[in-house]
Design a protein around this motif. Structure first.
Motif, PDB file in Angstrom:
ATOM      1  N   UNK A  87       0.827  -1.211   0.000  1.00  0.00           N
ATOM      2  CA  UNK A  87       0.000   0.000   0.000  1.00  0.00           C
ATOM      3  C   UNK A  87       0.859   1.257   0.000  1.00  0.00           C
ATOM      4  N   UNK A  88       1.924   1.253   0.800  1.00  0.00           N
ATOM      5  CA  UNK A  88       2.814   2.411   0.864  1.00  0.00           C
ATOM      6  C   UNK A  88       3.548   2.630  -0.457  1.00  0.00           C
ATOM      7  N   UNK A  89       3.921   1.562  -1.131  1.00  0.00           N
ATOM      8  CA  UNK A  89       4.609   1.703  -2.416  1.00  0.00           C
ATOM      9  C   UNK A  89       3.670   2.257  -3.484  1.00  0.00           C
ATOM     10  N   UNK A  90       2.423   1.831  -3.473  1.00  0.00           N
ATOM     11  CA  UNK A  90       1.446   2.409  -4.402  1.00  0.00           C
ATOM     12  C   UNK A  90       1.295   3.909  -4.130  1.00  0.00           C
ATOM     13  N   UNK A  91       1.231   4.262  -2.852  1.00  0.00           N
ATOM     14  CA  UNK A  91       1.096   5.678  -2.488  1.00  0.00           C
ATOM     15  C   UNK A  91       2.300   6.488  -2.917  1.00  0.00           C
ATOM     16  N   UNK A  92       3.491   5.902  -2.796  1.00  0.00           N
ATOM     17  CA  UNK A  92       4.715   6.589  -3.201  1.00  0.00           C
ATOM     18  C   UNK A  92       4.712   6.874  -4.701  1.00  0.00           C
ATOM     19  N   UNK A 152      16.361  -1.803  -4.213  1.00  0.00           N
ATOM     20  CA  UNK A 152      15.794  -2.413  -5.410  1.00  0.00           C
ATOM     21  C   UNK A 152      14.423  -1.810  -5.735  1.00  0.00           C
ATOM     22  N   UNK A 153      13.606  -1.584  -4.717  1.00  0.00           N
ATOM     23  CA  UNK A 153      12.323  -0.921  -4.929  1.00  0.00           C
ATOM     24  C   UNK A 153      12.532   0.478  -5.488  1.00  0.00           C
ATOM     25  N   UNK A 154      13.488   1.190  -4.928  1.00  0.00           N
ATOM     26  CA  UNK A 154      13.775   2.563  -5.365  1.00  0.00           C
ATOM     27  C   UNK A 154      14.178   2.582  -6.841  1.00  0.00           C
ATOM     28  N   UNK A 180       3.578  -3.104  -9.398  1.00  0.00           N
ATOM     29  CA  UNK A 180       4.070  -2.687  -8.081  1.00  0.00           C
ATOM     30  C   UNK A 180       3.801  -3.782  -7.056  1.00  0.00           C
ATOM     31  N   UNK A 181       2.602  -4.347  -7.082  1.00  0.00           N
ATOM     32  CA  UNK A 181       2.266  -5.427  -6.152  1.00  0.00           C
ATOM     33  C   UNK A 181       3.167  -6.633  -6.370  1.00  0.00           C
ATOM     34  N   UNK A 182       3.370  -7.019  -7.637  1.00  0.00           N
ATOM     35  CA  UNK A 182       4.229  -8.163  -7.945  1.00  0.00           C
ATOM     36  C   UNK A 182       5.675  -7.890  -7.530  1.00  0.00           C
ATOM     37  N   UNK A 183       6.125  -6.659  -7.696  1.00  0.00           N
ATOM     38  CA  UNK A 183       7.491  -6.299  -7.326  1.00  0.00           C
ATOM     39  C   UNK A 183       7.724  -6.513  -5.835  1.00  0.00           C
ATOM     40  N   UNK A 188      10.205  -9.648  -1.559  1.00  0.00           N
ATOM     41  CA  UNK A 188      10.122 -10.210  -0.210  1.00  0.00           C
ATOM     42  C   UNK A 188      10.328 -11.725  -0.238  1.00  0.00           C
ATOM     43  N   UNK A 189       9.850 -12.376  -1.288  1.00  0.00           N
ATOM     44  CA  UNK A 189      10.029 -13.818  -1.396  1.00  0.00           C
ATOM     45  C   UNK A 189      11.499 -14.190  -1.543  1.00  0.00           C
TER      46      UNK A 189
END
Length: 203
Positions: A87-92, A152-154, A180-183, A188-189
């Motif tokens: 959720x936070x990544x979508x918001x970003x 990596x997210x950045x 974004x969700x798949x990322x 995390x996996x």
């Protein structure tokens, strides 16, 4: 003599961001900034020692406008699970994309930095500090993932935002959200048992 009125300086920097996004770094002149800000000719040159100074401060202004203390505080509230991180990544992504001139201005500054060693040095230090701040914030939050995942997210989200702003027809909004969700899920996996921190202040 460089003038100190903070409100006028901020308005000039906001105008410089607009000019960078629209005209590119080559179009960023004191005259163009004055015209964009709607102030008398010569105003910008009274506030910035040089064009290099203007470029550097414009980059700082983008980060200043993107920093939302309420959003940062909100990130430390609520559950500390994968769904919350997603959720936070979508918001970003949405927050940065909502300030397109700022992101495009930063892209122009990066391109200019490839040709100007002094700007490259300043921009490298500023962006490194931003990455380190994000890693430290994430570690404080207690959300899943380590410093490597944050970097990596950045990297991935920056490119996704660039595609959204420069080639908006390449992906649909739904496709971007699913990516974004798949990322987050895949990063995390694949978390290593021993965290690695690729950005450190002592490097």
């Amino acid at each position: 003599m460089v003038r100190r009125n903070p409100e006028r300086r901020a308005a000039l920097l906001d105008a410089s961001i607009d000019v960078l996004a629209r005209e590119g770094a080559r179009g960023l002149t004191f005259r163009a900034v004055d015209q964009q800000a709607g102030v008398p000719a010569g105003t910008a040159s009274n506030y910035f020692a040089s064009r290099d100074d203007l470029l550097r401060q414009a980059g700082e202004r983008v980060y200043e406008r993107l920093t939302d203390e309420a959003v940062l505080a909100d990130g430390l509230a609520g559950p500390r699970d994968r769904a919350r991180l997603t959720e936070l990544m979508h918001g970003l992504v949405d927050r940065v994309a909502a300030f397109p001139t700022g992101f495009l201005a930063l892209l122009e500054l990066r391109l200019e930095a490839a040709r100007r060693p002094e700007l490259r040095e300043v921009l490298t230090a500023r962006i490194r500090a931003d990455v380190e701040l994000n890693v430290a914030y994430h570690e404080k939050s207690g959300l899943p993932g380590d410093g490597t995942m944050v970097v990596l997210l950045w990297l991935a989200l920056n490119w996704l935002i660039m595609e959204r702003l420069t080639l908006p027809g390449l992906l649909t909004d739904q496709q971007r959200r699913e990516l974004v969700t798949a990322l987050v899920d895949r990063l995390l996996a694949g978390q290593p048992e021993a965290p690695v921190t690729p950005f450190r202040a002592d490097r």
